[in-house]
Design a protein around this motif. Structure first.
Motif, PDB file in Angstrom:
ATOM      1  N   ARG A 122      59.608  62.372 -46.933  1.00  0.00           N
ATOM      2  CA  ARG A 122      60.878  62.467 -47.653  1.00  0.00           C
ATOM      3  C   ARG A 122      61.136  61.243 -48.534  1.00  0.00           C
ATOM      4  O   ARG A 122      61.668  61.352 -49.626  1.00  0.00           O
ATOM      5  CB  ARG A 122      62.014  62.642 -46.634  1.00  0.00           C
ATOM      6  CG  ARG A 122      63.419  62.388 -47.139  1.00  0.00           C
ATOM      7  CD  ARG A 122      63.992  63.559 -47.899  1.00  0.00           C
ATOM      8  NE  ARG A 122      65.288  63.233 -48.462  1.00  0.00           N
ATOM      9  CZ  ARG A 122      66.455  63.592 -47.942  1.00  0.00           C
ATOM     10  NH1 ARG A 122      66.485  64.324 -46.848  1.00  0.00           N
ATOM     11  NH2 ARG A 122      67.586  63.251 -48.522  1.00  0.00           N
ATOM     12  N   PHE A 123      60.744  60.064 -48.034  1.00  0.00           N
ATOM     13  CA  PHE A 123      61.132  58.837 -48.757  1.00  0.00           C
ATOM     14  C   PHE A 123      59.969  58.156 -49.464  1.00  0.00           C
ATOM     15  O   PHE A 123      60.077  57.010 -49.877  1.00  0.00           O
ATOM     16  CB  PHE A 123      61.815  57.863 -47.784  1.00  0.00           C
ATOM     17  CG  PHE A 123      63.106  58.431 -47.255  1.00  0.00           C
ATOM     18  CD1 PHE A 123      64.233  58.470 -48.046  1.00  0.00           C
ATOM     19  CD2 PHE A 123      63.158  58.982 -45.986  1.00  0.00           C
ATOM     20  CE1 PHE A 123      65.414  59.024 -47.574  1.00  0.00           C
ATOM     21  CE2 PHE A 123      64.334  59.546 -45.502  1.00  0.00           C
ATOM     22  CZ  PHE A 123      65.463  59.570 -46.304  1.00  0.00           C
ATOM     23  N   GLN A 124      58.832  58.866 -49.601  1.00  0.00           N
ATOM     24  CA  GLN A 124      57.643  58.190 -50.113  1.00  0.00           C
ATOM     25  C   GLN A 124      57.806  57.655 -51.531  1.00  0.00           C
ATOM     26  O   GLN A 124      57.125  56.719 -51.902  1.00  0.00           O
ATOM     27  CB  GLN A 124      56.410  59.086 -49.998  1.00  0.00           C
ATOM     28  CG  GLN A 124      56.527  60.431 -50.686  1.00  0.00           C
ATOM     29  CD  GLN A 124      55.358  61.350 -50.338  1.00  0.00           C
ATOM     30  OE1 GLN A 124      54.220  60.948 -50.409  1.00  0.00           O
ATOM     31  NE2 GLN A 124      55.636  62.586 -49.950  1.00  0.00           N
ATOM     32  N   LEU A 172      58.339  69.251 -56.180  1.00  0.00           N
ATOM     33  CA  LEU A 172      58.451  68.042 -57.000  1.00  0.00           C
ATOM     34  C   LEU A 172      57.658  66.888 -56.391  1.00  0.00           C
ATOM     35  O   LEU A 172      57.117  66.055 -57.121  1.00  0.00           O
ATOM     36  CB  LEU A 172      59.922  67.667 -57.182  1.00  0.00           C
ATOM     37  CG  LEU A 172      60.649  68.631 -58.131  1.00  0.00           C
ATOM     38  CD1 LEU A 172      62.138  68.356 -58.132  1.00  0.00           C
ATOM     39  CD2 LEU A 172      60.099  68.526 -59.547  1.00  0.00           C
ATOM     40  N   LEU A 173      57.564  66.849 -55.053  1.00  0.00           N
ATOM     41  CA  LEU A 173      56.676  65.852 -54.446  1.00  0.00           C
ATOM     42  C   LEU A 173      55.239  66.108 -54.907  1.00  0.00           C
ATOM     43  O   LEU A 173      54.473  65.173 -55.155  1.00  0.00           O
ATOM     44  CB  LEU A 173      56.731  65.932 -52.911  1.00  0.00           C
ATOM     45  CG  LEU A 173      57.931  65.339 -52.186  1.00  0.00           C
ATOM     46  CD1 LEU A 173      57.721  65.446 -50.674  1.00  0.00           C
ATOM     47  CD2 LEU A 173      58.162  63.877 -52.566  1.00  0.00           C
ATOM     48  N   MET A 174      54.882  67.381 -55.024  1.00  0.00           N
ATOM     49  CA  MET A 174      53.522  67.718 -55.483  1.00  0.00           C
ATOM     50  C   MET A 174      53.321  67.300 -56.934  1.00  0.00           C
ATOM     51  O   MET A 174      52.247  66.809 -57.304  1.00  0.00           O
ATOM     52  CB  MET A 174      53.266  69.221 -55.313  1.00  0.00           C
ATOM     53  CG  MET A 174      53.181  69.655 -53.862  1.00  0.00           C
ATOM     54  SD  MET A 174      53.157  71.460 -53.665  1.00  0.00           S
ATOM     55  CE  MET A 174      51.577  71.849 -54.440  1.00  0.00           C
ATOM     56  N   VAL A 205      71.485  71.599 -40.692  1.00  0.00           N
ATOM     57  CA  VAL A 205      70.414  71.466 -41.685  1.00  0.00           C
ATOM     58  C   VAL A 205      69.201  72.214 -41.117  1.00  0.00           C
ATOM     59  O   VAL A 205      69.314  72.903 -40.110  1.00  0.00           O
ATOM     60  CB  VAL A 205      70.089  69.983 -42.020  1.00  0.00           C
ATOM     61  CG1 VAL A 205      71.294  69.330 -42.673  1.00  0.00           C
ATOM     62  CG2 VAL A 205      69.671  69.197 -40.779  1.00  0.00           C
ATOM     63  N   TYR A 206      68.032  72.084 -41.782  1.00  0.00           N
ATOM     64  CA  TYR A 206      66.916  72.997 -41.478  1.00  0.00           C
ATOM     65  C   TYR A 206      66.368  72.883 -40.052  1.00  0.00           C
ATOM     66  O   TYR A 206      66.114  73.876 -39.392  1.00  0.00           O
ATOM     67  CB  TYR A 206      65.750  72.770 -42.438  1.00  0.00           C
ATOM     68  CG  TYR A 206      66.138  72.738 -43.894  1.00  0.00           C
ATOM     69  CD1 TYR A 206      66.994  73.695 -44.431  1.00  0.00           C
ATOM     70  CD2 TYR A 206      65.647  71.759 -44.744  1.00  0.00           C
ATOM     71  CE1 TYR A 206      67.332  73.670 -45.772  1.00  0.00           C
ATOM     72  CE2 TYR A 206      65.981  71.731 -46.090  1.00  0.00           C
ATOM     73  CZ  TYR A 206      66.828  72.682 -46.596  1.00  0.00           C
ATOM     74  OH  TYR A 206      67.166  72.645 -47.923  1.00  0.00           O
ATOM     75  N   ASP A 207      66.123  71.669 -39.590  1.00  0.00           N
ATOM     76  CA  ASP A 207      65.531  71.493 -38.264  1.00  0.00           C
ATOM     77  C   ASP A 207      65.723  70.047 -37.824  1.00  0.00           C
ATOM     78  O   ASP A 207      66.295  69.237 -38.572  1.00  0.00           O
ATOM     79  CB  ASP A 207      64.042  71.891 -38.261  1.00  0.00           C
ATOM     80  CG  ASP A 207      63.154  70.904 -39.018  1.00  0.00           C
ATOM     81  OD1 ASP A 207      63.686  70.082 -39.782  1.00  0.00           O
ATOM     82  OD2 ASP A 207      61.930  70.964 -38.840  1.00  0.00           O
ATOM     83  N   GLY A 208      65.221  69.730 -36.636  1.00  0.00           N
ATOM     84  CA  GLY A 208      65.413  68.386 -36.111  1.00  0.00           C
ATOM     85  C   GLY A 208      64.749  67.318 -36.969  1.00  0.00           C
ATOM     86  O   GLY A 208      65.282  66.218 -37.124  1.00  0.00           O
ATOM     87  N   ALA A 209      63.585  67.645 -37.537  1.00  0.00           N
ATOM     88  CA  ALA A 209      62.856  66.654 -38.329  1.00  0.00           C
ATOM     89  C   ALA A 209      63.594  66.343 -39.635  1.00  0.00           C
ATOM     90  O   ALA A 209      63.744  65.176 -40.012  1.00  0.00           O
ATOM     91  CB  ALA A 209      61.440  67.165 -38.630  1.00  0.00           C
ATOM     92  N   THR A 210      64.075  67.384 -40.316  1.00  0.00           N
ATOM     93  CA  THR A 210      64.795  67.126 -41.567  1.00  0.00           C
ATOM     94  C   THR A 210      66.168  66.511 -41.288  1.00  0.00           C
ATOM     95  O   THR A 210      66.684  65.761 -42.105  1.00  0.00           O
ATOM     96  CB  THR A 210      64.944  68.401 -42.426  1.00  0.00           C
ATOM     97  OG1 THR A 210      65.515  69.436 -41.638  1.00  0.00           O
ATOM     98  CG2 THR A 210      63.594  68.874 -42.937  1.00  0.00           C
ATOM     99  N   ALA A 211      66.735  66.810 -40.104  1.00  0.00           N
ATOM    100  CA  ALA A 211      68.003  66.169 -39.736  1.00  0.00           C
ATOM    101  C   ALA A 211      67.793  64.658 -39.607  1.00  0.00           C
ATOM    102  O   ALA A 211      68.629  63.860 -40.051  1.00  0.00           O
ATOM    103  CB  ALA A 211      68.540  66.750 -38.432  1.00  0.00           C
ATOM    104  N   ALA A 212      66.658  64.262 -39.023  1.00  0.00           N
ATOM    105  CA  ALA A 212      66.359  62.829 -38.893  1.00  0.00           C
ATOM    106  C   ALA A 212      66.208  62.207 -40.279  1.00  0.00           C
ATOM    107  O   ALA A 212      66.697  61.104 -40.539  1.00  0.00           O
ATOM    108  CB  ALA A 212      65.090  62.635 -38.071  1.00  0.00           C
ATOM    109  N   ALA A 213      65.531  62.934 -41.182  1.00  0.00           N
ATOM    110  CA  ALA A 213      65.351  62.409 -42.543  1.00  0.00           C
ATOM    111  C   ALA A 213      66.702  62.266 -43.250  1.00  0.00           C
ATOM    112  O   ALA A 213      66.950  61.280 -43.939  1.00  0.00           O
ATOM    113  CB  ALA A 213      64.418  63.323 -43.341  1.00  0.00           C
TER     114      ALA A 213
END
Lengths: 440, 485
Positions: free
Chosen positions: A172-174, B139-141, A133-141
């Motif tokens: 991501r989950f807001q 879409l968040l925006m 996936v894109y990077d470590g942060a998005t992998a965590a998400a």
């Protein structure tokens, strides 16, 4: 005039004629005239020759400061990249190929991904990996998303995760009715086992911990995840892939999903991107993995064949019910990681880890000898550690710059996170310590 | 072909690193890995040959034409890759002090200005790593915008049935419900269908224009106006911008947000699936919701620009680490600079010319889903051939492989049966277009004369059609060492 158009003006005119058109603009009859006019008025520069472009971008590159020695990590790590990595990852068939949906033409690319998936499984000790996936942060998400259940929508993130990972998970989950709570660090710099025990209840779906954490400390992952498991929550470990060569494997400490930033595996710093988000999981979570996955099968003649598989999870089949919207990933970076791991081999990768570990401990000990300097934590660390010093981090870095050294990452509270990799020598570190001694 | 693991011999290796020059530090036993680490063990010469063999079993834009609809597989200029590999970019740590990364920030600010002008937007972020990531960010925006106005009942995103699967998937991730609307016969948005679903719950519309049938929607201004009147925002999926860049701008069509695929329209290589880049542009009134960090330029006292990072006031937060796939942004900016205003327009016009030229060459041989003129792509439907001869889009696609051509996109869009979506791009010469037309005509002639040869295709590739059913039913997703006998 347009670079990269092979057809000549005369050829294009002939083609238009054959189609009974005077101008290519005739194809745009559906576009309102005022829109066409507005686009013509746009203020944009004229094109450049290749030489002028080269001059322009070399000029921009020269406006950046490249440091001879780098002691900064904090999410981006300066490791040596073997010559083979750049050579192979710039071969044109790998660079210019599309996602390998047409398997017969793409066995090479598919095999590189299959080998990459295997190596990520070997590093983590887990059963299945995706194609990145894109990077470590998005992998965590994405890992959090895999943990969510209808009744369990509370996720616990260790404060030892990289702050940008925490921010990425939160955004991501807001709007998805997910509660995110941080597990504080104890005085030792480790994620607090007591705090986790208090936070766990039947609403918690997942616990995320970084190994080592953002301050360099090696976490009591097995202990934390034993608690998580008892409470019925999934365990997610965000690992540094170099450290993984010598620290207990993700599978050995009871994780369900391992993720991480793959940049240390053969990708340069590159102002933070592109890197690589890797993900691996236990077999029972296979169908919850997001993104592309390569599998092995055969053709009609029984020859081994690789294909993109388990596509029923993905957006182009499942649309709004997909596990994730991801389609483009970081395939060429995964290829880099695969080449890096193949060139280093198990022994070489352990050496990178051991050298980074030993050098960081050498530097930490030398810095702690400086008058007024101390290490903030007693806990074991990998290749990053935090110092407190009588002078501010900004001041330290300002002095080091004069010597072509990029110092540690200054924390808001005055501390400094230092990182050592195999790229620094004992001589370099002695020089660093001598400079700092004179700053006082 | 063997896997690296099958070529591995215990003890073989490439020596890359020097011996330790500091005392070895020992971690306590409980902090050490006990699990085996079975990575491949190979010498450098064999590794090199291994990857050379894999390269030969791959097919890139450099190996032949790639008319993959909606993917814009144009030529990837070598100079862009070379300039993005300058150590002055690759050796820069993302957390260096701001005055030491002025070149990186300047590139981002200038790229933003350029691409915002091309799309008719006011601001643009390069954080998103791919098109789908851009959709999610935008879409968040949209969500944040409505929430900020206290308009929290707007829960629906409208998506036409011809849209990419990422659209509804992204909408779901941003907490929206997707409302699908059918296309009209010409492949455009059905205005009555749209009016029926618009209302107080409408948060926005996601639209690809030109759409996936290659049609520029003649009602575009009415469509975006209707959505605005209902209180929604218009989102432009930039997958097909290549047809109109420099000719028409999403901002002038009534769109409030747009994402681009730099790996399509702006020539950055696909790399076997990535890294891409999916920047999001927006009109000024949405800029306060952009993700952080946003690079900005300030004029210093000496009149020179100074570059900095800023967090927008009502930001949606961070969507990934650092500043996106920076090197990819750089390649796209290099491409934009090289083409300039006239070149960008010429690229679009030629892409459209090439698509129409190919469509005309095939019109008497295949059914095309909708009448032209087309933009950058058109969609063949193999449905009549399937009914009459049992030949499918898959059969045609596989037969094309035997001609040294990458097949068009198959079975997409979903509103066309047995679809083959053809996008030649502007970087193919007339001879190549003629060659592709000739190849497809020859294949068509075999539909009646020798259908079996199509069902057996491809016969010239390193494998024949793989058994995908078994792959999914009995997944083998990694190599495991065979049990010792």
């Amino acid at each position: 005039m347009c670079a990269y158009l092979p057809s000549t003006e005369a050829e294009r005119r002939a083609m238009l004629e054959a189609l009974g058109k005077e101008s290519a603009l005739d194809f745009f009859s559906s576009v309102p005239a005022e829109q066409l006019a507005a686009a013509e008025r746009v203020d944009l520069p004229e094109g450049m020759s290749e030489l002028e472009l080269s001059r322009k971008l070399n000029g921009l590159a020269a406006k950046n400061r490249q440091f001879a020695k780098i002691y900064r990590g904090y999410g981006a790590y300066n490791h040596y990249i073997p010559a083979m990595v750049d050579e192979i990852a710039t071969r044109q068939a790998f660079v210019t190929t599309y996602t390998p949906y047409q398997a017969e033409l793409s066995q090479g690319v598919l095999q590189t991904i299959f080998e990459y998936q295997t190596m990520i499984c070997q590093l983590t000790g887990l059963d299945v990996s995706n194609a990145s996936v894109y990077d470590g942060a998005t992998a965590a998400a994405e890992a959090v998303n895999m943990c969510l259940e209808r009744r369990r929508r509370h996720v616990l993130l260790s404060e030892g995760l990289h702050p940008q990972t925490i921010e990425t998970v939160k955004s991501r989950f807001q709007y998805l009715n997910v509660e995110v709570t941080l597990i504080p660090l104890a005085e030792s710099g480790e994620t607090s086992v007591e705090a986790l025990a208090e936070l766990l209840d039947e609403t918690v779906c997942g616990v995320l911990v970084a190994q080592p954490n953002v301050l360099g400390i090696i976490e009591p992952a097995a202990e934390l995840f034993a608690l998580a498991k008892k409470a019925g929550a999934k365990s997610v470990l965000s690992i540094n892939p170099i450290a993984a060569a010598i620290l207990p494997a993700a599978a050995e400490v009871g994780v369900d999903i391992a993720v991480g930033e793959g940049q240390p595996l053969g990708m340069p710093l590159s102002f933070g991107g592109p890197g690589l988000g890797f993900m691996a999981a236990r077999q029972d979570m296979m169908r919850r993995l997001p993104g592309r996955i390569v599998g092995q099968t055969t053709d009609a003649e029984g020859r081994r064949a690789f294909v993109l598989t388990l596509q029923a999870r993905e957006q182009h089949i499942r649309r709004e019910r997909a596990m994730s919207n991801i389609c483009s990933n970081q395939a060429l970076c995964a290829l880099r990681a695969g080449v890096y791991l193949t060139v280093m081999g198990p022994q070489g990768l352990r050496e990178v880890a051991e050298l980074s570990l030993s050098k960081a401990h050498y530097l930490a000990a030398r810095l702690a000898e400086l008058p007024g300097w101390s290490l903030r934590f007693d806990g074991e660390f990998f290749h990053e550690f935090v110092t407190d010093a009588p002078i501010s981090g900004e001041k330290i870095n300002a002095v080091l710059r004069e010597h072509d050294i990029l110092g540690g990452y200054p924390l808001a509270d005055g501390g400094m996170v230092w990182c050592c990799t195999e790229t620094v020598t004992r001589e370099d570190m002695d020089e660093l310590v001598n400079i700092l001694r004179e700053v006082g | 072909m063997q896997l690296s693991f099958e070529k591995s011999v215990a003890g073989r290796r490439t020596y890359v690193l020097p011996a330790p020059d500091v005392p070895k530090y020992e971690l306590p036993a409980e902090m050490r890995r006990t699990l085996e680490l079975p990575l491949p063990e190979m010498g450098e010469p064999d590794i090199n040959r291994h990857y050379s063999a894999l390269e030969r079993r791959s097919f890139g834009v450099n190996d032949g034409p790639y008319p993959l609809g909606s993917c814009t597989m144009k030529y990837n200029p070598i100079i862009n890759d070379q300039l993005a590999s300058l150590p002055g970019f690759t050796q820069i740590h993302p957390l260096q002090e701001i005055d030491t990364v002025q070149g990186c920030l300047q590139a981002l600010v200038e790229a933003e200005k350029f691409l915002a002008a091309v799309t008719g937007m006011d601001r643009m972020t390069f954080q998103p790593a791919a098109g789908a990531h851009g959709e999610f960010t935008a879409l968040l925006m949209v969500k944040a915008y409505h929430e900020d106005r206290g308009d929290s009942e707007r829960t629906q995103i409208i998506v036409p049935d011809s849209a990419h699967g990422t659209n509804p998937a992204s909408a779901a991730m941003a907490g929206f419900e997707t409302v699908n609307i059918p296309s009209n016969e010409a492949g455009g948005v059905d205005l009555d269908g749209l009016k029926k679903v618009l209302g107080p719950k409408t948060a926005g519309l996601m639209l690809t224009n030109p759409n996936t049938l290659g049609i520029f929607d003649p009602n575009i201004e009415e469509i975006t106006a209707l959505v605005h009147e209902a209180g929604g925002l218009n989102y432009y999926d930039g997958a097909n911008l290549n047809a109109v860049m420099g000719v028409a701008r999403p901002g002038d069509m009534g769109f409030d947000l747009v994402h681009l695929n730099l790996h399509k329209t702006f020539s950055t290589p696909h790399g076997g699936g990535g890294p891409g880049s999916g920047p999001v542009g927006c009109k000024a009134f949405l800029a306060e919701f952009l993700p952080h960090d946003m690079p900005i330029a300030r004029k210093g006292e000496d009149g020179e620009y100074v570059y900095d990072l800023e967090v927008p006031e009502k930001t949606i937060g961070r969507v990934r680490s650092f500043y996106g796939n920076f090197l990819v942004t750089l390649k796209a900016y290099a491409y934009a600079l090289r083409l300039g205003k006239a070149g960008i327009r010429a690229a679009a016009l030629t892409a459209v010319l090439n698509a129409n030229y190919m469509a005309e060459g095939l019109r008497d041989y295949y059914d095309i889903s909708v009448p032209g003129p087309y933009m950058h792509e058109f969609v063949l439907t193999i449905e009549p051939l399937r009914q009459e001869y049992g030949i499918t889009a898959m059969d045609i696609a596989k037969a094309i492989q035997e001609k040294g051509i990458h097949p068009p996109t198959m079975y997409f869009p979903l509103n066309v049966k047995e679809a083959l979506m053809v996008e030649p791009t502007e970087t193919e010469s007339r001879e190549t277009l003629d060659m592709m037309i000739e190849a497809l005509r020859e294949i068509r002639s075999r539909v009646d004369s020798d259908p079996e040869s199509l069902r057996q295709a491809p016969r010239t590739t390193v494998i024949g059609r793989p058994d995908e059913t078994t792959a999914a039913r009995n997944p083998i997703l990694r190599y495991t060492e065979p049990e010792a006998e």
